[in-house]
Design an enzyme around this catalytic site. Structure first.
Site, mmCIF file in Angstrom:
data_model
loop_
_atom_site.group_PDB
_atom_site.id
_atom_site.type_symbol
_atom_site.label_atom_id
_atom_site.label_comp_id
_atom_site.label_asym_id
_atom_site.label_seq_id
_atom_site.Cartn_x
_atom_site.Cartn_y
_atom_site.Cartn_z
ATOM 1 N N HIS A 102 15.381 5.265 -6.609
ATOM 2 C CA HIS A 102 14.457 5.038 -7.726
ATOM 3 C C HIS A 102 15.073 5.543 -9.025
ATOM 4 C CE1 HIS A 102 10.657 4.995 -9.985
ATOM 5 N NE2 HIS A 102 10.164 4.265 -8.996
ATOM 6 N N GLU A 111 -2.491 7.898 -6.701
ATOM 7 C CA GLU A 111 -2.958 6.573 -6.289
ATOM 8 C C GLU A 111 -4.357 6.581 -5.669
ATOM 9 O OE1 GLU A 111 1.521 6.401 -6.474
ATOM 10 O OE2 GLU A 111 0.043 7.824 -5.658
ATOM 11 N N ASP A 145 -3.141 0.549 -7.372
ATOM 12 C CA ASP A 145 -3.573 1.917 -7.646
ATOM 13 C C ASP A 145 -2.681 2.675 -8.626
ATOM 14 O OD1 ASP A 145 -1.275 2.250 -6.048
ATOM 15 O OD2 ASP A 145 -2.483 2.479 -4.233
ATOM 16 N N ARG A 166 4.997 10.765 -6.315
ATOM 17 C CA ARG A 166 4.847 12.067 -6.979
ATOM 18 C C ARG A 166 4.443 13.172 -6.015
ATOM 19 N NH1 ARG A 166 4.452 12.258 -12.696
ATOM 20 N NH2 ARG A 166 4.839 10.214 -13.619
ATOM 21 N N GLU A 206 -5.927 -6.054 -3.728
ATOM 22 C CA GLU A 206 -5.551 -4.965 -2.819
ATOM 23 C C GLU A 206 -6.567 -3.822 -2.952
ATOM 24 O OE1 GLU A 206 -1.230 -3.820 -1.518
ATOM 25 O OE2 GLU A 206 -1.956 -2.185 -2.788
ATOM 26 N N HIS A 262 9.934 8.371 -3.429
ATOM 27 C CA HIS A 262 9.742 8.464 -4.882
ATOM 28 C C HIS A 262 8.354 8.910 -5.302
ATOM 29 C CE1 HIS A 262 7.844 4.559 -4.143
ATOM 30 N NE2 HIS A 262 7.222 4.734 -5.282
#
Length: 396
Positions: free
Chosen positions: A240, A132, A96, A211, A118, A209
């Site tokens: 990250h 995502e 994604d 967003r 996936e 991490h």
């Protein structure tokens, strides 16, 4: 021989694609070509190297403080140059990410059959995780084959109108990768972690991490600091590389005597850390699959998740992103052995280590080069009446 292009851009994509690439390379029916968009260039290449793999085409789209739109546009532009020259027989995208969406659009624009690995994960909330959830819903609209890790993922796709014949339940290739990595994880590769084998404190693997977590990163980091203040835990944070993440988290936790901050670990070292950890606190999608596979209680930094199976089995728990919520949930596990044991004994619903084999089998069947693969069947504790009905219908 069928030419298979696998498009990836991030470390998680590399981890989950690696077992598939290895099998394709060993199969005389296929010619795999690994295309890196360069979204997370160094981490992706390091991860593939751990599996003895390399990138065939490097588009190098990475830019300092890149935007989602800019990244997606550059990937599409790069693939517009690649695809007409190589004309793959099929393109595979995973999950994604911006790379996933751009790769899917490119395959659609060039009329190349598209396989979504996936597929079918849904949180039900378009803004979480962002972007995502939106990316994977869009990819589902143009994919020709959907490789779903679980039967719940398959059900999501069926509800959206995807034909049952276009879906194959494979399990998740992250379990294949984890099983392989656990065999070879001999070195920490970081001097600051060299003493973990002798650590007497409880070890918590912590990361954040995504967003949609950025506005709460300082609250999350403050929760880690408060837990570390107990003195009986050691929190390891593989931080990250995104500057926005580092600028929010580092000022809160840097220098704490019970918090070890390290750069992202090589995959084999990360497998070793996963195995060593007593608890995971993370917003990582992979952690929600890897933690339960190792029997490690996993606290998920979110209010909703697309990986509902581990919540249902009790192997993971949603704790949100507030300082108090995270601290309370972790404290319960640290202080209540019964609560800890209940999560550690929960069922892993994501795979049996054969997802890559089923993926290659599905490709072969698509090209009429082999029989349809057997479908992934979860642990008997998760075999519901609906699952048995689905299996019976497919067999008839």
């Amino acid at each position: 021989m069928k030419r298979v292009t696998l498009v990836m851009g991030t470390r998680p994509e590399a981890i989950k694609f690696a077992p598939v690439i290895r099998l394709l390379q060993q199969d005389p029916r296929f010619e795999p070509i690994v295309v890196s968009t360069g979204q997370h260039r160094e981490m992706l290449q390091e991860t593939l190297a751990a599996f003895g793999l390399a990138v065939d085409v490097d588009m190098a789209v990475m830019r300092e403080r890149q935007t989602l739109s800019g990244t997606t546009a550059r990937i599409l532009d790069g693939l517009d140059s690649y695809v007409p020259q190589h004309r793959p027989d099929v393109m595979l995208v995973h999950g994604d990410t911006a790379t996933t969406l751009a790769g899917a659009l490119s395959a659609f624009h060039h009329r190349i059959p598209l396989v979504h690995v996936e597929a079918g994960l849904r949180s039900g909330t378009l803004s979480s995780p962002f972007p995502e959830e939106g990316n994977r819903r869009l990819v589902a609209r143009v994919a020709d084959m959907h490789l779903a890790p679980t039967w719940g993922n398959r059900d999501n796709l069926l509800r959206e109108g995807v034909p049952a014949g276009d879906i194959v339940v494979t399990g998740n290739t992250v379990i294949d990768a984890l099983r392989w990595g656990a065999q070879y994880a001999a070195d920490w590769d970081r001097s600051e972690l060299a003493d973990l084998g002798q650590e007497s404190r409880k070890v918590i693997l912590a990361s954040a991490h995504r967003r949609d977590a950025w506005p709460q990163l300082r609250d999350i980091a403050d929760a880690w600091r408060r837990l570390a203040d107990r003195g009986d835990v050691r929190i390891v944070v593989p931080l990250h590389r995104n500057p926005a993440v580092r600028e929010a988290i580092l000022p809160v936790i840097d220098g704490h005597p019970h918090i070890t901050v390290t750069d992202p670990l090589p995959y084999l070292s990360f497998c070793k850390l996963l195995d060593r950890a007593d608890m995971i606190i993370s917003d990582s999608s992979g952690a929600q699959e890897e933690g339960p596979a190792l029997g490690t209680p996993t606290l998920v930094l979110a209010d909703v998740t697309e990986r509902v199976e581990t919540i249902e089995t009790g192997a993971a728990r949603l704790v949100g992103k507030t300082t108090e919520g995270i601290v309370d949930a972790a404290t319960t596990l640290l202080d209540d052995s019964a609560a800890y044991s209940a999560m550690a004994r929960a069922v892993n619903p994501y795979g049996d280590g054969l997802a890559a084999e089923r993926t290659v089998g599905a490709l072969a069947h698509h090209f009429k080069l082999g029989p349809a693969p057997s479908l992934f069947a979860p642990d008997s504790a998760l075999v519901t009446t609906a699952f048995r009905d689905d299996m019976a219908q497919l067999a008839s």
